[in-house]
Scaffold this motif. Structure first.
Motif, mmCIF file in Angstrom:
data_model
loop_
_atom_site.group_PDB
_atom_site.id
_atom_site.type_symbol
_atom_site.label_atom_id
_atom_site.label_comp_id
_atom_site.label_asym_id
_atom_site.label_seq_id
_atom_site.Cartn_x
_atom_site.Cartn_y
_atom_site.Cartn_z
ATOM 1 N N PHE A 61 0.852 -1.183 0.000
ATOM 2 C CA PHE A 61 0.000 0.000 0.000
ATOM 3 C C PHE A 61 0.890 1.235 0.000
ATOM 4 C CE2 PHE A 61 -3.087 3.035 1.583
ATOM 5 C CZ PHE A 61 -4.268 2.610 0.974
ATOM 6 N N GLY A 62 0.640 2.129 -0.954
ATOM 7 C CA GLY A 62 1.437 3.344 -1.049
ATOM 8 C C GLY A 62 0.582 4.550 -1.345
ATOM 9 N N TYR A 63 1.201 5.707 -1.271
ATOM 10 C CA TYR A 63 0.501 6.990 -1.451
ATOM 11 C C TYR A 63 1.045 7.755 -2.652
ATOM 12 C CZ TYR A 63 -1.490 5.955 3.070
ATOM 13 O OH TYR A 63 -2.171 5.358 4.095
ATOM 14 N N HIS A 64 1.328 7.056 -3.724
ATOM 15 C CA HIS A 64 1.910 7.656 -4.918
ATOM 16 C C HIS A 64 0.806 8.131 -5.863
ATOM 17 C CE1 HIS A 64 5.459 5.748 -3.353
ATOM 18 N NE2 HIS A 64 4.821 4.583 -3.368
ATOM 19 N N GLY A 65 1.075 9.237 -6.548
ATOM 20 C CA GLY A 65 0.135 9.746 -7.533
ATOM 21 C C GLY A 65 0.180 11.255 -7.596
ATOM 22 N N ALA A 83 12.308 -8.730 -1.833
ATOM 23 C CA ALA A 83 10.894 -8.427 -1.591
ATOM 24 C C ALA A 83 10.738 -7.340 -0.533
ATOM 25 C CB ALA A 83 10.154 -9.697 -1.168
ATOM 26 N N GLU A 84 11.526 -7.417 0.529
ATOM 27 C CA GLU A 84 11.465 -6.401 1.573
ATOM 28 C C GLU A 84 11.905 -5.037 1.057
ATOM 29 O OE1 GLU A 84 13.703 -7.906 4.884
ATOM 30 O OE2 GLU A 84 12.325 -9.594 5.165
ATOM 31 N N ALA A 85 12.934 -4.997 0.223
ATOM 32 C CA ALA A 85 13.409 -3.729 -0.342
ATOM 33 C C ALA A 85 12.346 -3.092 -1.227
ATOM 34 C CB ALA A 85 14.705 -3.954 -1.125
ATOM 35 N N VAL A 86 11.708 -3.899 -2.064
ATOM 36 C CA VAL A 86 10.653 -3.385 -2.948
ATOM 37 C C VAL A 86 9.500 -2.839 -2.119
ATOM 38 C CG1 VAL A 86 8.930 -4.021 -4.683
ATOM 39 C CG2 VAL A 86 11.284 -4.862 -4.893
ATOM 40 N N THR A 87 9.045 -3.623 -1.151
ATOM 41 C CA THR A 87 7.914 -3.217 -0.318
ATOM 42 C C THR A 87 8.226 -1.933 0.446
ATOM 43 O OG1 THR A 87 7.180 -5.499 -0.114
ATOM 44 C CG2 THR A 87 6.378 -3.966 1.544
ATOM 45 N N SER A 88 9.438 -1.812 0.938
ATOM 46 C CA SER A 88 9.841 -0.617 1.664
ATOM 47 C C SER A 88 9.740 0.628 0.788
ATOM 48 C CB SER A 88 11.268 -0.796 2.181
ATOM 49 O OG SER A 88 11.703 0.373 2.822
ATOM 50 N N LEU A 89 10.118 0.502 -0.470
ATOM 51 C CA LEU A 89 10.035 1.645 -1.376
ATOM 52 C C LEU A 89 8.591 1.989 -1.736
ATOM 53 C CD1 LEU A 89 13.130 0.785 -3.519
ATOM 54 C CD2 LEU A 89 12.804 2.885 -2.192
ATOM 55 N N VAL A 90 7.756 0.982 -1.917
ATOM 56 C CA VAL A 90 6.345 1.243 -2.245
ATOM 57 C C VAL A 90 5.636 1.901 -1.064
ATOM 58 C CG1 VAL A 90 4.124 0.215 -2.860
ATOM 59 C CG2 VAL A 90 6.220 -0.596 -3.963
ATOM 60 N N THR A 91 5.927 1.452 0.143
ATOM 61 C CA THR A 91 5.264 2.005 1.324
ATOM 62 C C THR A 91 5.945 3.268 1.838
ATOM 63 O OG1 THR A 91 6.551 0.610 2.847
ATOM 64 C CG2 THR A 91 4.433 -0.269 2.061
ATOM 65 N N GLY A 92 7.086 3.609 1.269
ATOM 66 C CA GLY A 92 7.868 4.746 1.735
ATOM 67 C C GLY A 92 7.450 6.076 1.142
ATOM 68 N N GLU A 93 8.435 6.939 0.962
ATOM 69 C CA GLU A 93 8.207 8.316 0.511
ATOM 70 C C GLU A 93 7.391 8.365 -0.777
ATOM 71 O OE1 GLU A 93 10.793 12.116 -1.138
ATOM 72 O OE2 GLU A 93 11.839 10.418 -0.243
ATOM 73 N N LEU A 140 4.901 9.953 -9.872
ATOM 74 C CA LEU A 140 4.811 9.071 -11.031
ATOM 75 C C LEU A 140 5.285 7.657 -10.726
ATOM 76 C CD1 LEU A 140 6.299 11.478 -13.726
ATOM 77 C CD2 LEU A 140 3.883 11.113 -13.157
ATOM 78 N N ILE A 141 4.632 6.674 -11.364
ATOM 79 C CA ILE A 141 5.122 5.304 -11.211
ATOM 80 C C ILE A 141 6.462 5.138 -11.915
ATOM 81 C CG2 ILE A 141 2.893 4.256 -10.730
ATOM 82 C CD1 ILE A 141 2.728 3.290 -13.612
ATOM 83 N N GLU A 142 6.789 6.019 -12.855
ATOM 84 C CA GLU A 142 8.109 5.998 -13.477
ATOM 85 C C GLU A 142 9.199 6.251 -12.433
ATOM 86 O OE1 GLU A 142 5.258 7.188 -16.798
ATOM 87 O OE2 GLU A 142 5.395 7.471 -14.639
ATOM 88 N N THR A 143 8.943 7.187 -11.543
ATOM 89 C CA THR A 143 9.893 7.492 -10.473
ATOM 90 C C THR A 143 9.999 6.328 -9.505
ATOM 91 O OG1 THR A 143 9.324 9.830 -10.670
ATOM 92 C CG2 THR A 143 10.486 9.164 -8.665
ATOM 93 N N LEU A 144 8.867 5.755 -9.135
ATOM 94 C CA LEU A 144 8.864 4.614 -8.221
ATOM 95 C C LEU A 144 9.621 3.435 -8.826
ATOM 96 C CD1 LEU A 144 7.927 3.280 -5.605
ATOM 97 C CD2 LEU A 144 5.766 2.710 -6.785
ATOM 98 N N ASP A 152 17.062 1.007 -9.046
ATOM 99 C CA ASP A 152 18.334 1.455 -8.460
ATOM 100 C C ASP A 152 18.667 0.658 -7.200
ATOM 101 O OD1 ASP A 152 18.568 3.352 -10.474
ATOM 102 O OD2 ASP A 152 17.932 5.037 -9.204
ATOM 103 N N ALA A 153 17.676 0.441 -6.360
ATOM 104 C CA ALA A 153 17.904 -0.309 -5.113
ATOM 105 C C ALA A 153 18.295 -1.755 -5.398
ATOM 106 C CB ALA A 153 16.656 -0.257 -4.239
ATOM 107 N N LEU A 154 17.645 -2.374 -6.379
ATOM 108 C CA LEU A 154 17.920 -3.780 -6.656
ATOM 109 C C LEU A 154 19.268 -3.975 -7.347
ATOM 110 C CD1 LEU A 154 14.373 -5.072 -7.618
ATOM 111 C CD2 LEU A 154 15.491 -4.940 -5.370
ATOM 112 N N LEU A 155 19.720 -2.986 -8.096
ATOM 113 C CA LEU A 155 21.041 -3.084 -8.711
ATOM 114 C C LEU A 155 22.169 -3.000 -7.682
ATOM 115 C CD1 LEU A 155 20.513 -1.039 -11.984
ATOM 116 C CD2 LEU A 155 21.031 -3.497 -11.803
ATOM 117 N N ARG A 156 21.840 -2.564 -6.468
ATOM 118 C CA ARG A 156 22.848 -2.522 -5.403
ATOM 119 C C ARG A 156 23.048 -3.893 -4.752
ATOM 120 N NH1 ARG A 156 20.730 2.844 -4.836
ATOM 121 N NH2 ARG A 156 19.208 2.286 -3.246
ATOM 122 N N PHE A 157 22.169 -4.857 -5.039
ATOM 123 C CA PHE A 157 22.363 -6.207 -4.506
ATOM 124 C C PHE A 157 23.544 -6.854 -5.227
ATOM 125 C CE2 PHE A 157 18.212 -5.547 -2.794
ATOM 126 C CZ PHE A 157 18.061 -6.455 -1.760
ATOM 127 N N ALA A 158 24.419 -7.474 -4.471
ATOM 128 C CA ALA A 158 25.601 -8.119 -5.040
ATOM 129 C C ALA A 158 25.188 -9.148 -6.089
ATOM 130 C CB ALA A 158 26.419 -8.794 -3.937
#
Length: 123
Positions: free
Chosen positions: A16-20, A61-71, A75-79, A85-91
């Motif tokens: 659940f997020g507040y994007h739009g 999954a936790e990283a994705v969810t954190s971003l959706v529920t976060g700031e 635009l969904i393009e920004t999300l 960007d976050a997932l590319l930081r995973f080794a």
């Protein structure tokens, strides 16, 4: 290079997020659904049978969810870009595809879903 990589895919991560761009979207929020495909070499993990030799999809999954529920973002393009960007930081992750679904988008005609898919590669 990507033809030598394997894929780890998570389908239908819901948060659940507040994007739009509209005030009611920011005020009331809505469910977003995210699919991600990570391209990585899994041969070491297959040989060792050790989680530390692959991408931990629970942490993804936790990283994705954190971003959706976060700031919130407009635009969904920004999300999607933030998720990529976050997932590319995973080794080991060399490339990622992210699809953001906005099934309750504020559209005035009947529809099933709105999606945006991006693909990003490690520099």
């Amino acid at each position: 290079m990507t033809d030598e990589l394997d894929e780890i895919t998570l389908h239908g991560l819901r948060a659940f997020g507040y994007h739009g761009v509209f005030p009611h979207e920011r005020r009331e929020g809505q469910i977003f659904v995210v699919d991600v495909t990570l391209r990585t070499d899994t041969r070491a993990a297959a040989a060792s049978d050790d989680l530390s030799d692959t991408v931990h999809y629970g942490e993804v999954a936790e990283a994705v969810t954190s971003l959706v529920t976060g700031e919130p973002v407009d635009l969904i393009e920004t999300l999607a870009g933030r998720i990529a960007d976050a997932l590319l930081r995973f080794a080991g992750v060399q490339e990622v595809s992210v699809t953001v679904h906005k099934p309750d988008a504020p559209i005035t005609v009947p529809f099933d879903d709105v999606t945006l898919t991006i693909t990003r590669r490690r520099a």
